[in-house]
Design a protein around this motif. Structure first.
Motif, short mmCIF file in Angstrom:
data_model
loop_
_atom_site.label_atom_id
_atom_site.label_comp_id
_atom_site.label_asym_id
_atom_site.label_seq_id
_atom_site.Cartn_x
_atom_site.Cartn_y
_atom_site.Cartn_z
N PHE A 85 -46.02 95.67 28.05
CA PHE A 85 -47.30 95.09 27.67
C PHE A 85 -48.37 96.16 27.81
O PHE A 85 -48.40 96.90 28.79
CB PHE A 85 -47.61 93.87 28.54
CG PHE A 85 -46.72 92.69 28.26
CD1 PHE A 85 -47.06 91.76 27.29
CD2 PHE A 85 -45.54 92.52 28.96
CE1 PHE A 85 -46.23 90.68 27.02
CE2 PHE A 85 -44.71 91.44 28.70
CZ PHE A 85 -45.06 90.53 27.74
N ARG A 86 -49.25 96.21 26.83
CA ARG A 86 -50.23 97.29 26.74
C ARG A 86 -51.64 96.79 27.04
O ARG A 86 -52.04 95.72 26.62
CB ARG A 86 -50.20 97.89 25.32
CG ARG A 86 -51.10 99.11 25.15
CD ARG A 86 -50.98 99.70 23.76
NE ARG A 86 -51.54 98.81 22.73
CZ ARG A 86 -51.93 99.22 21.54
NH1 ARG A 86 -51.80 100.51 21.20
NH2 ARG A 86 -52.45 98.37 20.66
N LYS A 87 -52.38 97.62 27.78
CA LYS A 87 -53.81 97.40 27.91
C LYS A 87 -54.45 97.86 26.60
O LYS A 87 -54.21 98.98 26.15
CB LYS A 87 -54.36 98.19 29.08
CG LYS A 87 -55.86 98.03 29.33
CD LYS A 87 -56.29 98.79 30.57
CE LYS A 87 -57.77 98.62 30.84
NZ LYS A 87 -58.19 99.31 32.11
N PRO A 88 -55.25 97.03 25.95
CA PRO A 88 -55.81 97.41 24.64
C PRO A 88 -56.57 98.72 24.70
O PRO A 88 -57.24 99.01 25.70
CB PRO A 88 -56.74 96.23 24.31
CG PRO A 88 -56.22 95.10 25.10
CD PRO A 88 -55.70 95.69 26.38
N PRO A 89 -56.47 99.54 23.63
CA PRO A 89 -57.25 100.77 23.58
C PRO A 89 -58.74 100.47 23.52
O PRO A 89 -59.15 99.38 23.12
CB PRO A 89 -56.78 101.44 22.27
CG PRO A 89 -55.54 100.71 21.88
CD PRO A 89 -55.64 99.33 22.45
N ARG A 90 -59.52 101.44 23.90
CA ARG A 90 -60.98 101.28 23.78
C ARG A 90 -61.36 101.24 22.30
O ARG A 90 -60.82 101.98 21.48
CB ARG A 90 -61.71 102.44 24.46
CG ARG A 90 -61.64 102.41 25.97
CD ARG A 90 -62.66 103.37 26.56
NE ARG A 90 -62.62 103.38 28.01
CZ ARG A 90 -62.00 104.31 28.73
NH1 ARG A 90 -61.37 105.30 28.11
NH2 ARG A 90 -62.03 104.26 30.04
N THR A 91 -62.28 100.38 21.96
CA THR A 91 -62.77 100.34 20.58
C THR A 91 -63.78 101.45 20.37
O THR A 91 -64.54 101.81 21.28
CB THR A 91 -63.43 98.98 20.30
OG1 THR A 91 -64.45 98.74 21.28
CG2 THR A 91 -62.39 97.87 20.37
N PRO A 104 -56.78 102.60 29.20
CA PRO A 104 -56.72 101.86 27.92
C PRO A 104 -55.63 102.45 27.01
O PRO A 104 -55.46 103.67 26.93
CB PRO A 104 -58.11 102.09 27.33
CG PRO A 104 -58.99 102.35 28.51
CD PRO A 104 -58.13 103.11 29.48
N GLY A 105 -54.90 101.57 26.37
CA GLY A 105 -53.84 102.01 25.47
C GLY A 105 -52.51 102.29 26.15
O GLY A 105 -51.54 102.60 25.47
N LYS A 106 -52.44 102.17 27.47
CA LYS A 106 -51.21 102.46 28.21
C LYS A 106 -50.51 101.17 28.62
O LYS A 106 -51.07 100.08 28.56
CB LYS A 106 -51.52 103.32 29.44
CG LYS A 106 -52.19 104.65 29.09
CD LYS A 106 -51.34 105.51 28.15
CE LYS A 106 -51.98 106.85 27.88
NZ LYS A 106 -51.17 107.70 26.98
N CYS A 107 -49.23 101.29 29.06
CA CYS A 107 -48.36 100.13 29.22
C CYS A 107 -47.96 99.83 30.66
O CYS A 107 -47.86 100.73 31.50
CB CYS A 107 -47.09 100.33 28.40
SG CYS A 107 -47.32 100.20 26.62
#
Length: 297
Positions: A290-296, A205-208
């Motif tokens: 493009f980024r995978k969304p960070p964990r909430t 998460p948070g990486k591209c």
């Protein structure tokens, strides 16, 4: 479909402003938000690419995609593509995604071919561990036979990213960065989302995902002759391998529909020269992150 869709040089091409480079391997060029405008005669040439290839032939090409890429590597061995020493200059994430100095970085090169990007990265950065996969079993064998291949620093494996589960080789959410460099263009447009879904599972998460590939109105697109068109912006070469030419809008929609967030998505415009033939032609590539969304929380 092949996942080793590297740019294919066509003659001895150079950048018109500087040093020698093989076609599609030079990262330098003007970047902007619009693809290049077609010159006089070019729209007619594009429209004259002929009727779409029959459904029967297209099905045959899809079925024989792996064989066609294996034959490509059989003919060309490891000598066709130049090593890519420009990736860390173009994609700062290959350095900046570390949270502290000397952090071990885990990457996945999806569609590694024979290692032209993989081995320069491993040589330049001793704190990288790389997973590398390709649709062509022959390409993977060439990677493993390379003197620089070290099983303690990289793991190469055969994989059809549209149907083989990456989790069989790579732990879930374990990869710091994924590269898709001249790869997705070789996949049928109807199956591109399957590649992105597969990659999504192993990316932290948070990486591209770092992307570079053919752009709309690239010279290579306009060179296709009658009988090579498979669909909108999608063509087949004489050897049976295929190439799709991206628009920024199509690519953004493709990634976002798979759950990614857009970071950068822009065209790279430049000119290359074939000195032997005395030609100067425009090249268009699409370079994106493009980024995978960070964990909430």
């Amino acid at each position: 479909m092949s996942l080793s869709g590297n740019e294919k040089p066509e003659g001895s091409w150079t950048r018109s402003q500087s040093a020698m480079s093989s076609c599609g391997e030079d990262p330098l060029g003007e970047k902007g938000q619009a693809t290049r405008l077609l010159g006089p005669g070019e729209p007619a040439k594009q429209k004259g690419s002929g009727p779409v290839v029959s459904a029967f032939k297209q099905a045959k090409l899809e079925k024989e995609a792996q064989k066609n890429w294996d034959l490509f590597y059989k003919r060309n061995s490891t000598n066709f593509f130049r090593d890519r020493h420009w990736t860390t200059r173009e994609f700062e994430e290959l350095r900046s995604c570390r949270e502290f100095d000397d952090q071990k970085l885990t990457i996945l090169e999806a569609g590694c071919g024979v290692g032209n990007c993989l081995f320069p990265l491993l040589e330049e950065d001793l704190n990288i561990f790389a997973y590398a996969c390709d649709f062509s079993p022959r390409a993977i064998e060439y990677v493993k036979q390379n003197p620089l291949y070290d099983a303690e620093r990289c793991k190469a494996f055969h994989c059809d990213l549209t149907q083989d589960d990456l989790l069989e080789h790579v732990p879930a959410a374990s990869v710091d960065v994924v590269t898709l460099i001249f790869v997705l263009s070789a996949v049928h447009p109807d199956k591109m989302h399957l590649v992105l879904q597969n990659v999504y599972k192993v990316l932290k998460p948070g990486k591209c995902v770092l992307f570079r590939d053919y752009g709309m109105n690239d010279h290579a697109m306009l060179r296709f002759k009658a009988g090579n068109k498979l669909g909108e912006n999608f063509y087949v070469r004489q050897d049976g391998t295929r190439a799709y030419f991206f628009t920024d809008g199509f690519l953004a929609q493709l990634f976002k529909a798979t759950g990614y967030e857009e970071v950068v998505n822009e065209y790279v415009l430049r000119e290359t020269v074939n000195k032997k033939e005395g030609l100067c032609v425009p090249r268009v590539f699409l370079q994106s992150k493009f980024r995978k969304p960070p964990r909430t929380p």
